[in-house]
Design a protein around this motif. Structure first.
Motif, PDB file in Angstrom:
ATOM      1  N   LEU A 175      -6.376 -68.435 -52.549  1.00 19.39           N
ATOM      2  CA  LEU A 175      -6.189 -69.514 -53.522  1.00 19.39           C
ATOM      3  C   LEU A 175      -4.966 -70.360 -53.179  1.00 19.39           C
ATOM      4  N   THR A 176      -3.858 -69.676 -52.876  1.00 14.18           N
ATOM      5  CA  THR A 176      -2.584 -70.383 -52.682  1.00 14.18           C
ATOM      6  C   THR A 176      -2.403 -70.897 -51.266  1.00 14.18           C
ATOM      7  N   GLY A 177      -3.136 -70.287 -50.330  1.00 13.20           N
ATOM      8  CA  GLY A 177      -2.946 -70.628 -48.921  1.00 13.20           C
ATOM      9  C   GLY A 177      -1.734 -69.930 -48.319  1.00 13.20           C
ATOM     10  N   MET A 178      -1.061 -69.086 -49.101  1.00 10.37           N
ATOM     11  CA  MET A 178       0.124 -68.394 -48.595  1.00 10.37           C
ATOM     12  C   MET A 178      -0.295 -67.140 -47.824  1.00 10.37           C
ATOM     13  N   GLU A 179       0.701 -66.499 -47.178  1.00  8.45           N
ATOM     14  CA  GLU A 179       0.365 -65.383 -46.287  1.00  8.45           C
ATOM     15  C   GLU A 179       0.396 -64.010 -46.967  1.00  8.45           C
ATOM     16  N   VAL A 180       1.305 -63.850 -47.937  1.00 10.85           N
ATOM     17  CA  VAL A 180       1.477 -62.537 -48.566  1.00 10.85           C
ATOM     18  C   VAL A 180       1.530 -62.664 -50.086  1.00 10.85           C
ATOM     19  N   SER A 181       0.870 -61.729 -50.773  1.00  3.60           N
ATOM     20  CA  SER A 181       0.919 -61.710 -52.240  1.00  3.60           C
ATOM     21  C   SER A 181       1.364 -60.327 -52.675  1.00  3.60           C
ATOM     22  N   ASN A 182       2.040 -60.238 -53.802  1.00  2.77           N
ATOM     23  CA  ASN A 182       2.317 -58.908 -54.359  1.00  2.77           C
ATOM     24  C   ASN A 182       1.200 -58.539 -55.329  1.00  2.77           C
ATOM     25  N   ALA A 183       1.356 -57.374 -55.961  1.00  2.00           N
ATOM     26  CA  ALA A 183       0.280 -56.842 -56.808  1.00  2.00           C
ATOM     27  C   ALA A 183       0.365 -57.332 -58.241  1.00  2.00           C
ATOM     28  N   PRO A 235      -4.595 -79.872 -53.594  1.00  2.00           N
ATOM     29  CA  PRO A 235      -4.073 -79.168 -52.417  1.00  2.00           C
ATOM     30  C   PRO A 235      -3.427 -77.838 -52.827  1.00  2.00           C
ATOM     31  N   THR A 236      -3.429 -76.874 -51.913  1.00  2.00           N
ATOM     32  CA  THR A 236      -2.853 -75.562 -52.217  1.00  2.00           C
ATOM     33  C   THR A 236      -1.326 -75.634 -52.132  1.00  2.00           C
ATOM     34  N   PRO A 237      -0.630 -74.673 -52.739  1.00  2.00           N
ATOM     35  CA  PRO A 237       0.833 -74.611 -52.591  1.00  2.00           C
ATOM     36  C   PRO A 237       1.247 -74.639 -51.115  1.00  2.00           C
ATOM     37  N   ALA A 238       0.481 -73.965 -50.265  1.00  2.00           N
ATOM     38  CA  ALA A 238       0.811 -73.968 -48.831  1.00  2.00           C
ATOM     39  C   ALA A 238       0.643 -75.370 -48.252  1.00  2.00           C
ATOM     40  N   GLU A 239      -0.433 -76.051 -48.637  1.00  2.00           N
ATOM     41  CA  GLU A 239      -0.651 -77.417 -48.139  1.00  2.00           C
ATOM     42  C   GLU A 239       0.457 -78.356 -48.627  1.00  2.00           C
ATOM     43  N   TYR A 240       0.969 -78.106 -49.795  1.00  2.00           N
ATOM     44  CA  TYR A 240       2.091 -78.904 -50.306  1.00  2.00           C
ATOM     45  C   TYR A 240       3.397 -78.569 -49.582  1.00  2.00           C
ATOM     46  N   GLY A 241       3.421 -77.401 -48.925  1.00  2.00           N
ATOM     47  CA  GLY A 241       4.628 -77.004 -48.199  1.00  2.00           C
ATOM     48  C   GLY A 241       5.573 -76.119 -48.999  1.00  2.00           C
ATOM     49  N   ALA A 242       5.101 -75.553 -50.125  1.00  2.00           N
ATOM     50  CA  ALA A 242       5.963 -74.692 -50.952  1.00  2.00           C
ATOM     51  C   ALA A 242       6.349 -73.429 -50.184  1.00  2.00           C
ATOM     52  N   ASP A 243       7.521 -72.885 -50.517  1.00  2.00           N
ATOM     53  CA  ASP A 243       7.977 -71.645 -49.894  1.00  2.00           C
ATOM     54  C   ASP A 243       7.464 -70.424 -50.659  1.00  2.00           C
ATOM     55  N   ILE A 244       7.426 -70.552 -51.976  1.00  2.00           N
ATOM     56  CA  ILE A 244       6.903 -69.463 -52.800  1.00  2.00           C
ATOM     57  C   ILE A 244       5.942 -70.077 -53.823  1.00  2.00           C
ATOM     58  N   ALA A 245       4.747 -69.501 -53.907  1.00  2.00           N
ATOM     59  CA  ALA A 245       3.782 -69.954 -54.914  1.00  2.00           C
ATOM     60  C   ALA A 245       3.739 -68.921 -56.018  1.00  2.00           C
ATOM     61  N   GLU A 266      -7.565 -87.642 -56.567  1.00  2.00           N
ATOM     62  CA  GLU A 266      -7.408 -88.418 -55.334  1.00  2.00           C
ATOM     63  C   GLU A 266      -7.102 -87.531 -54.119  1.00  2.00           C
ATOM     64  N   THR A 267      -6.050 -86.710 -54.239  1.00  2.00           N
ATOM     65  CA  THR A 267      -5.759 -85.795 -53.127  1.00  2.00           C
ATOM     66  C   THR A 267      -6.346 -84.442 -53.462  1.00  2.00           C
ATOM     67  N   ARG A 268      -7.010 -83.873 -52.459  1.00  2.00           N
ATOM     68  CA  ARG A 268      -7.750 -82.638 -52.729  1.00  2.00           C
ATOM     69  C   ARG A 268      -7.393 -81.540 -51.742  1.00  2.00           C
ATOM     70  N   ARG A 269      -7.741 -80.347 -52.142  1.00  2.00           N
ATOM     71  CA  ARG A 269      -7.585 -79.168 -51.299  1.00  2.00           C
ATOM     72  C   ARG A 269      -8.390 -79.349 -50.014  1.00  2.00           C
ATOM     73  N   GLU A 270      -7.782 -79.021 -48.880  1.00  2.00           N
ATOM     74  CA  GLU A 270      -8.522 -79.104 -47.616  1.00  2.00           C
ATOM     75  C   GLU A 270      -8.964 -77.731 -47.143  1.00  2.00           C
ATOM     76  N   LYS A 271      -8.097 -76.748 -47.371  1.00  2.00           N
ATOM     77  CA  LYS A 271      -8.401 -75.395 -46.926  1.00  2.00           C
ATOM     78  C   LYS A 271      -9.680 -74.900 -47.607  1.00  2.00           C
ATOM     79  N   PRO A 272     -10.616 -74.349 -46.808  1.00  2.00           N
ATOM     80  CA  PRO A 272     -11.834 -73.816 -47.442  1.00  2.00           C
ATOM     81  C   PRO A 272     -11.490 -72.704 -48.433  1.00  2.00           C
TER      82      PRO A 272
END
Lengths: 429, 475
Positions: free
Chosen positions: A122-130, A242-252, B28-34
């Motif tokens: 969902l977030t596009g991040m690499e690691v999630s906690n429980a 866009p996901t938090p990762a796509e936005y460039g966030a460090d922590i989601a 307008e701006t959307r998620r790209e990651k599948p």
């Protein structure tokens, strides 16, 4: 009186005698006499199951359950598929403790591993906690991941949920961080106030007023000043925006309640937290990892425990022990039942219905107070929100949340066109 | 077992939502990651989780003497109450919620009566969260009295790890003090530790060895005389509720674990609820709002500027409080002390059965739990506390808490709780005895227990060295 003690009086006496006691009072020999309660507790008499159920039913009937809800403000009424309750009510999941004993806890461990994977997706991040306690605490815990003895300043946008602001401030006061609020322009976070030397900034997408922030630009400006970005984001919105990762966030981080949890007067809810591998060992709370058993079979365990309180004590990354495991399971089952298409559909219907409502209100002469686009919440002008809500309540409608400058409306897939049209009629009457 | 992602088949789905009945539009701006969520039928989901449930051990699966966790039976009527629509379908900000408010107010009154406190907040969502909140009260109190130099929290070495961790999160320096021979607070060490920089003391009583500290009043007096406050960690309240109250022992603030003493289920790790209670002189510092009654109507009311603020959104884990409240209604005034007495009886009975073969860390009466030490047994036979714990799994028993408290070597901490019958305890003692026989006859065979579980012991070192914390897709 009700009881859940199975041993009979005769058995109790046998057990007392075998263990070398003559009566129950003997068991409390170590408790100083002068401290013991001299009288019975001032509580009501115990009740039978039927009486308890009747009592609770009457109490629950004192709450109003609205047929129609146009309020979000941090707690959202979404449709919850039937399979969710059925799975989450399984006694094994409900009554287990934290899965310390991996050999007999593979089920719950795998469910957390799957939850972590879904949060990463969902977030596009690499690691999630429980999970942690809720969205507000997730933001506060994320701040703790960013501050250092030299960098203790934290920016928080005035457009985050008021509870997130309060909890971040409370945690920061306790730990000794300095919090500075970022002002808003037309309901959106103004980056002007951000100066170099701060540890992090807390933003929210969509923000408390429902507006879609230009997070990419805020992240760029924060990063240019060496400030890490904590983005609190609605998980349903992540399926469209866009996901938090796509936005460039460090922590989601965020409030996972929209993922299958009922409103429940505020809890239990679900705080989710995800980050990149660089910050992995700073994450608070439980994390499940995949490994192998002695025969080389796939196995799941609680891992990276060197971060945690039971090992590190005062040097731990957080004090968290119990989390919201059953709510994490709820989110996993919900996301599985909805699937990728279903989640996109929920997000799309939330967005479309809120925009339909805003357009209809506009036609009826009720204007929004902000100009930017929004996700599924928006603020309109309203002279007297309390009076309006009272009028709506008489029609079985929970109206919007009163906020400064007006009223905050919310639509989800639950609101039908007929309900929206009826609301517009009532509001403009 | 396959993960949800490995079961996923592209194009498969459940049919949950109707078609959108308003004109559709998109941002307008959307998620790209599948969005790679699993694609499953309802049958797939149902079977997947049924399979996972079979590989999960809950209180309903068998005896669960996990020390310090009070794994008592979770009554079903509590669950029914918490599932009532009048509780689940209520928005946290709606005003028409007299039922919720009355429930919270009554639960607060009952729990204050049981603990000897004056006011309580339900905002903390777990025990450790309650600890942090309680410490915040202590910090705020000293700040308001102009004593910012009081920045040290005293914690005995036998304390739960959350105590020192919570202290650090609250900006305090932790002073660990060693326990005396009998596992209780060493009064001389405490006298040495207190001073003008003492903010407070954190204590569980009964302590983690299951011993009630007789000197408790003297302990709290020493801390108070030094200008500090006393915090009661309610993790072990099950042993003494209705018998003796933390408020009467001299404690100023406390947290409770509703998911321990008050029978709410632990959900595989949560949600819990860790309400914090305090004496009247601290109540303005509590987080969240206070419930106030005017003309028979209840409403939330701001606590004012002294409040530490908020430690969680809204009003805490409300439905967990609903469950605990149903439990309080069921037990009533007679049932609460009955629970404590039988929890202590069960622990002493099981201890009596086990001490014929296993060494108890501290002989004498125990409260709701006791600790075995396998230090000598390990020296003699090579069999560790871990080996015995894992062997118990094959008898359908959840292992006790292992290697805690830290001041006991090769520790197994056993807490049977009051909801177990004599037969269950007798059977557990038989299992322990059977394992003891194996230790004497064939100790080697215990190193690779359990044998009946879906997996054998996992490689935890590998898990931490090469973290694999999510499913990785093939692409």
């Amino acid at each position: 009186m009700g009881t859940y003690i199975p041993s009979t009086d005769q058995q109790k006496q046998e057990m007392l005698e075998q263990a070398g006691f003559s009566c129950f009072d003997d068991l409390y020999r170590d408790v100083p006499e002068e401290l013991k309660l001299k009288e019975e507790l001032n509580l009501p008499d115990g009740r039978s199951e039927m009486e308890v159920k009747r009592f609770m039913k009457a109490l629950s009937n004192e709450n109003t359950v609205y047929e129609t809800v146009f309020r979000g403000a941090g707690a959202y009424r979404h449709y919850i598929p039937s399979i969710v309750k059925s799975v989450v009510n399984k006694e094994e999941f409900v009554t287990a403790y934290t899965p310390y004993q991996a050999e007999i806890s593979q089920g719950v461990l795998q469910s957390i591993f799957e939850y972590q994977t879904m949060i990463c997706e969902l977030t596009g991040m690499e690691v999630s906690n429980a999970s942690v306690y809720d969205g507000a605490v997730a933001a506060a815990e994320a701040v703790s991941m960013c501050v250092t003895p030299k960098k203790k300043k934290v920016y928080v946008s005035k457009a985050v949920h008021p509870d997130t602001m309060k909890v971040v401030k409370t945690y920061s006061w306790a730990y000794g961080n300095e919090v500075e609020e970022l002002d808003l322009k037309d309901g959106l976070t103004d980056d002007e106030g951000m100066m170099e030397g701060a540890a992090c900034v807390v933003l929210q997408q969509p923000n408390y007023f429902g507006l879609i922030e230009d997070i990419s630009s805020l992240v760029e400006k924060a990063h240019a000043k060496g400030i890490q970005v904590i983005l609190s984001m609605n998980p349903v919105a992540m399926c469209a925006l866009p996901t938090p990762a796509e936005y460039g966030a460090d922590i989601a981080v965020g409030e996972g309640q929209p993922l299958g949890m009922p409103l429940s007067y505020g809890g239990p809810y679900l705080g989710f937290m995800a980050t990149n591998s660089k910050l992995m060992r700073k994450l608070p709370g439980r994390i499940v990892g995949e490994t192998v058993d002695h025969e080389g079979r796939k196995a799941y365990v609680l891992t990276l425990q060197a971060r945690e309180q039971h090992i590190r004590r005062e040097k731990a990354s957080s004090n968290i022990c119990s989390n919201e495991a059953l709510c994490a399971l709820t989110a996993s089952v919900y996301l599985s039942a909805m699937g990728p298409q279903g989640m996109k559909e929920v997000a799309s219907q939330c967005y479309s219905k809120a925009h339909y409502l805003a357009a209809e209100l506009e036609k009826a002469g009720v204007r929004r107070i902000h100009s930017g686009d929004f996700f599924h919440e928006f603020v309109t002008e309203c002279a007297d929100p309390e009076a309006l809500n009272e009028k709506l309540a008489a029609k079985g409608i929970l109206g919007g949340m009163p906020v400064e400058g007006g009223i905050l409306w919310c639509c989800t897939e639950m609101n039908t066109k007929a309900e929206i049209d009826a609301l517009v009629q009532e509001v403009s009457r | 077992m396959k993960t949800l992602f490995e079961r996923s088949v592209s194009g498969r789905h459940c049919t949950i939502l109707p078609v959108c009945d308003v004109p559709e539009c998109t941002p307008e701006t959307r998620r790209e990651k599948p969005l790679r969520l699993p694609e499953l039928s309802e049958t797939d989901i149902s079977r997947h989780y049924t399979e996972l449930a079979k590989q999960t051990f809950g209180v309903n699966d068998g005896f669960y003497p996990l020390g310090s966790c009070t794994m008592k039976y979770n009554p079903k009527v509590n669950e029914d109450a918490a599932a009532m629509e009048g509780f689940t379908e209520v928005h946290p900000t709606q005003k028409a919620a007299q039922g919720s408010l009355r429930l919270l107010k009554s639960a607060e009154q009952y729990l204050c009566e049981i603990t000897g406190m004056d006011e309580m907040t339900f905002q903390p969502a777990a025990g450790a969260h309650g600890e942090l909140t309680g410490l915040m009260l202590i910090k705020r109190y000293h700040e308001y009295n102009g004593h910012t130099e009081r920045n040290k929290i005293i914690v005995p070495d036998s304390a739960h790890g959350t105590n020192p961790a919570s202290s650090s999160m609250c900006g305090f320096t932790v002073i660990n003090i060693p326990s005396s021979q009998d596992g209780c607070v060493d009064l001389d060490e405490l006298r040495k530790a207190v001073g003008e920089d003492t903010a407070g003391l954190m204590l569980t009583n009964p302590n983690t060895l299951g011993i009630f500290d007789k000197n408790i009043k003297e302990i709290t007096d020493i801390v108070h005389a030094a200008g500090g406050l006393c915090y009661y960690d309610g993790a072990n309240l099950n042993a003494v509720m209705g018998i003796v109250r933390p408020g009467d022992m001299g404690f100023d603030c406390i947290h409770l674990n509703l998911h321990k003493s008050f029978s709410t289920p632990h959900g595989g790790g949560g949600p819990g609820s860790g309400p914090v209670g305090c004496k009247a002189f601290l109540s303005d510092y509590l987080p969240g709002e206070r419930i106030v009654e005017t003309d028979g109507k209840l409403a939330w009311c701001d606590r004012g500027e002294k409040s530490v603020g908020a430690v969680r959104g809204f009003h805490g884990n409300f439905l967990v409080v609903v469950k605990a409240f149903a439990y309080l209604l069921t037990l009533g005034r007679q049932g609460i002390p009955e629970v404590a007495k039988n929890a202590v009886l069960n622990a002493n009975y099981l201890k009596h059965l086990l001490e014929k073969h296993y060494e108890v860390a501290k002989p004498g009466i125990c409260m709701h739990e006791f600790v075995l030490t396998l230090e000598n047994l390990k020296k003699e036979t090579g069999v560790s506390a871990m080996d015995v714990a894992k062997a118990l799994q094959d008898y359908g028993i959840h292992p006790p808490t292992m290697y805690f408290p830290l001041n006991v070597h090769e520790a197994l901490m056993v807490e049977p709780t009051e909801t177990e019958s004599k037969e269950t305890l007798d059977n557990a003692a038989e299992a322990f005895l059977d394992i003891y026989r194996t230790i004497k006859e064939n100790p080697e065979s215990l190193h690779d227990t359990p044998h009946k579980s879906p997996i054998s012991r996992p490689d935890e070192v590998n898990a931490a060295r090469h973290p694999k914390l999510r499913y990785h897709f093939d692409d």
